[in-house]
Design a protein around this motif. Structure first.
Motif, PDB file in Angstrom:
ATOM      1  N   VAL A 255     -28.509   3.715 -23.811  1.00 25.92           N
ATOM      2  CA  VAL A 255     -27.098   3.340 -23.913  1.00 25.92           C
ATOM      3  C   VAL A 255     -26.428   3.510 -22.544  1.00 25.92           C
ATOM      4  O   VAL A 255     -26.455   4.595 -21.967  1.00 25.92           O
ATOM      5  N   LEU A 256     -25.851   2.423 -22.044  1.00 27.60           N
ATOM      6  CA  LEU A 256     -25.012   2.488 -20.853  1.00 27.60           C
ATOM      7  C   LEU A 256     -23.623   2.023 -21.262  1.00 27.60           C
ATOM      8  O   LEU A 256     -23.414   0.848 -21.561  1.00 27.60           O
ATOM      9  N   PRO A 257     -22.642   2.957 -21.337  1.00 26.34           N
ATOM     10  CA  PRO A 257     -21.293   2.572 -21.780  1.00 26.34           C
ATOM     11  C   PRO A 257     -20.694   1.491 -20.882  1.00 26.34           C
ATOM     12  O   PRO A 257     -20.926   1.483 -19.670  1.00 26.34           O
ATOM     13  N   LYS A 258     -19.909   0.599 -21.469  1.00 22.83           N
ATOM     14  CA  LYS A 258     -19.348  -0.513 -20.701  1.00 22.83           C
ATOM     15  C   LYS A 258     -18.437  -0.026 -19.574  1.00 22.83           C
ATOM     16  O   LYS A 258     -18.259  -0.735 -18.573  1.00 22.83           O
ATOM     17  N   ALA A 259     -17.888   1.184 -19.724  1.00 26.43           N
ATOM     18  CA  ALA A 259     -17.039   1.738 -18.665  1.00 26.43           C
ATOM     19  C   ALA A 259     -17.811   1.938 -17.363  1.00 26.43           C
ATOM     20  O   ALA A 259     -17.224   2.013 -16.290  1.00 26.43           O
ATOM     21  N   LYS A 260     -19.146   2.026 -17.459  1.00 24.63           N
ATOM     22  CA  LYS A 260     -19.969   2.269 -16.276  1.00 24.63           C
ATOM     23  C   LYS A 260     -20.676   1.005 -15.790  1.00 24.63           C
ATOM     24  O   LYS A 260     -21.459   1.055 -14.851  1.00 24.63           O
ATOM     25  N   ILE A 261     -20.423  -0.137 -16.442  1.00 24.29           N
ATOM     26  CA  ILE A 261     -21.104  -1.379 -16.064  1.00 24.29           C
ATOM     27  C   ILE A 261     -20.260  -2.142 -15.040  1.00 24.29           C
ATOM     28  O   ILE A 261     -19.180  -2.646 -15.353  1.00 24.29           O
ATOM     29  N   THR A 262     -20.743  -2.222 -13.827  1.00 26.65           N
ATOM     30  CA  THR A 262     -20.092  -2.991 -12.779  1.00 26.65           C
ATOM     31  C   THR A 262     -20.725  -4.382 -12.703  1.00 26.65           C
ATOM     32  O   THR A 262     -21.745  -4.657 -13.335  1.00 26.65           O
ATOM     33  N   ARG A 263     -20.136  -5.255 -11.911  1.00 26.76           N
ATOM     34  CA  ARG A 263     -20.698  -6.591 -11.722  1.00 26.76           C
ATOM     35  C   ARG A 263     -22.109  -6.500 -11.149  1.00 26.76           C
ATOM     36  O   ARG A 263     -23.016  -7.261 -11.535  1.00 26.76           O
ATOM     37  N   GLU A 264     -22.302  -5.589 -10.225  1.00 26.95           N
ATOM     38  CA  GLU A 264     -23.610  -5.419  -9.590  1.00 26.95           C
ATOM     39  C   GLU A 264     -24.661  -4.983 -10.610  1.00 26.95           C
ATOM     40  O   GLU A 264     -25.782  -5.512 -10.632  1.00 26.95           O
ATOM     41  N   ILE A 265     -24.327  -4.009 -11.463  1.00 24.89           N
ATOM     42  CA  ILE A 265     -25.264  -3.538 -12.484  1.00 24.89           C
ATOM     43  C   ILE A 265     -25.588  -4.650 -13.471  1.00 24.89           C
ATOM     44  O   ILE A 265     -26.748  -4.838 -13.867  1.00 24.89           O
ATOM     45  N   ALA A 266     -24.561  -5.403 -13.862  1.00 26.54           N
ATOM     46  CA  ALA A 266     -24.773  -6.506 -14.795  1.00 26.54           C
ATOM     47  C   ALA A 266     -25.728  -7.546 -14.208  1.00 26.54           C
ATOM     48  O   ALA A 266     -26.594  -8.082 -14.908  1.00 26.54           O
ATOM     49  N   ASP A 267     -25.599  -7.819 -12.899  1.00 26.22           N
ATOM     50  CA  ASP A 267     -26.476  -8.798 -12.257  1.00 26.22           C
ATOM     51  C   ASP A 267     -27.913  -8.277 -12.167  1.00 26.22           C
ATOM     52  O   ASP A 267     -28.866  -9.046 -12.353  1.00 26.22           O
ATOM     53  N   ILE A 268     -28.069  -7.006 -11.850  1.00 25.67           N
ATOM     54  CA  ILE A 268     -29.414  -6.424 -11.741  1.00 25.67           C
ATOM     55  C   ILE A 268     -30.127  -6.424 -13.092  1.00 25.67           C
ATOM     56  O   ILE A 268     -31.314  -6.734 -13.192  1.00 25.67           O
TER      57      ILE A 268
END
Length: 544
Positions: A255-268
């Protein structure tokens, strides 16, 4: 009415009138402040009495907020002012202090004797020898790579466990990887995939392929061999680890909470930013033991022959035997098996999963080691223990019960400055480690913290080798389960592993089973499915 409700109405009526009269007569700053205070108290109290959904606010208007304020700092108050050196969980002050001291290269000795209760039930200890030995440099690395591996890897006994970019900040990942390079150990990426921060400083990498297949998945979430091969071929990637389950939450996806999801993480990761990133509980490529081994073989081919293994938290031992049967039938063996302990966990997990599921690291490693011995495969497969490791004894005990090398996560975070605030799932980490908040992340000095990671690694291994030598051994590989002593309820010291007897080589294949548990697990296991009904009943000796 409660006392505080009575107080509220007194202040709202008489208090406001008195404050207004005082202000009108004197006109001073104090009178203005007092009048504003009574008005504010009246407004807040009215909201509490008539609107607030909380019982405490309705019964104790305004003053209930004092309770909420103090409760918000309960962990810190408990940690800094109340708890003694040995009672906190998951890591007590003595353990945390040891990590900090070794990371900073300062004195780590204690005075005036141990604070531990040496007669406590289940207390673990060692028997030393009057003929201590010295560990040679040749015995300080462990080769990982089975017969089908063409690029084996020589690993340190102590390494950095799986922690993803996303779970940890970019600077924390950088500091860990640079620390791994300085310490000459490996750094596991965690299931979030290989990020630029894992690669920036050149430390050895173990690429973990999680159930979400992050870093090697197409837009539909399916395994993409082309993407995998592109990353796996990188020189810095030394091994590939397939994650089946995690100690903190076996049977539950990451689980990675959406509060910690940046654009960079989403792309990776190839994921959306608008919702929590929840990995499936089951790896889609590994739904049966045979499919898991086929995936191992596929990844080994696409990585150019690098070591490939899998990580799991041990549950029903019969399902572990199912894996062994599949290895025998297919002839495919992993290069390593990482055993995650139920006591582990660096991020978000449901409390029931963390508290109630899975075996501890020592139990899991002991069973995996014996299962591989029993089917004659132990010499082909390395075991990596991943659990709660703060001291050199923690490291030694895992090696003794059957592991070849050990991974640590939370204590490596402590080497970076983690203070065990237990806010890893909130994006509000006070040390800038388990967060994606840029303002907090800036607190980490990569060069300084990487040096502390190296120091913690070096000093832990130094004491580990001294402990092994004090037992009369010149090689950690000579450690055995019976060398770890456990205090029994009658006060006697018993060897670890005395409850479930160890297996002799090939015992399971030759029907020379060591007691009822192994026989029953073997009979019920199947290579074409993981699930085996748990119907084993153990009868304690005292009840026989």
């Amino acid at each position: 009415m409660t006392v505080m409700q009575v107080v509220y109405w007194l202040i709202a009526s008489i208090g406001n009138f008195a404050a207004y009269y005082y202000w009108s007569e004197s006109g001073g700053a104090l009178s203005i402040f007092l009048f504003i205070a009574t008005l504010a108290y009246t407004a807040i109290g009215f909201y509490d009495l008539k609107v607030s959904p909380h019982n405490l606010n309705r019964l104790y208007p305004v003053v209930a907020y004092i309770r909420y304020f103090l409760e918000s700092y309960r962990v810190e108050i408990q940690q800094y002012f109340i708890a003694n050196d040995t009672e906190e969980r998951p890591f007590n002050r003595e353990q945390r202090s040891l990590v900090y001291q070794r990371a900073k290269n300062v004195r780590d000795t204690i005075a005036f004797g141990t604070q531990q209760d040496l007669m406590e039930d289940n207390y673990l200890s060692l028997w030393h020898s009057m003929s201590p030995k010295h560990i040679t440099d040749e015995a300080k690395r462990v080769r990982i790579g089975g017969p089908d591996c063409t690029q084996p890897y020589d690993a340190s006994y102590f390494n950095i466990s799986a922690m993803s970019f996303g779970s940890l900040s970019s600077r924390a990942i950088e500091a860990l990887n640079l620390g791994a390079k300085k310490a000459e150990c490996y750094h596991n990426t965690g299931e979030g995939g290989v990020s630029p921060y894992h690669l920036r400083h050149g430390g050895d990498i173990v690429w973990q392929i999680g159930t979400g297949l992050f870093g090697c998945r197409d837009d539909d979430g399916n395994f993409d061999p082309v993407l995998f091969e592109k990353t796996a071929s990188l020189r810095q990637i030394k091994m590939i680890e397939i994650k089946l389950s995690q100690g903190a939450k076996p049977g539950h996806g990451g689980v990675l909470p959406k509060a910690k999801i940046t654009r960079e993480i989403a792309d990776i990761r190839h994921i959306p930013m608008e919702k929590d990133c929840i990995s499936p509980a089951v790896n889609p490529e590994c739904t049966t033991p045979i499919k898991l081994l086929s995936f191992v073989k596929k990844l080994r081919v696409h990585s150019g022959g690098k070591p490939v293994g899998f990580k799991l938290c041990v549950g029903n031992p019969a399902e572990l035997i199912s894996l062994c049967k599949a290895m025998i039938e297919t002839g495919i063996t992993p290069d390593f098996i990482t055993v995650d302990g139920a006591e582990g966990g660096t991020g978000a997990a449901p409390v029931e999963f963390s508290n109630r599921l899975g075996m501890t690291c020592l139990e899991g490693v002991y069973l995996v080691n014996n299962a591989l011995v029993g089917v004659g495969l132990r010499d082909k497969i390395r075991i990596i223990a991943s659990g709660k490791t703060a001291s050199s004894f923690d490291l030694l005990s895992k090696i003794a019960v059957g592991a070849d090398v050990v991974n640590a996560a939370r204590t490596m975070m402590m080497a970076l400055g983690c203070v065990q605030s237990r806010t890893c799932n909130s994006n509000n980490c006070p040390a800038g480690i388990a967060t994606q908040d840029p303002a907090r992340t800036k607190a980490i000095d990569v060069a300084v913290k990487s040096e502390r990671v190296k120091n913690f690694h070096h000093n832990t291994l130094k004491n580990f080798y001294e402990l092994v030598g004090s037992m009369g051994l010149d090689d950690p590989a000579k450690l055995k389960p019976h060398m770890i002593k456990r205090r029994s309820s009658n006060g006697l010291l018993m060897p670890v592993g005395s409850i479930i007897a160890p297996l002799k080589p090939n015992a399971l294949l030759e029907d020379e089973h060591a007691g009822k548990p192994w026989q029953q697990w073997w009979d019920r296991s199947r290579s074409d499915q993981f699930y085996v009904e748990d119907d084993y009943f153990s009868i304690p000796d005292a009840a026989k």
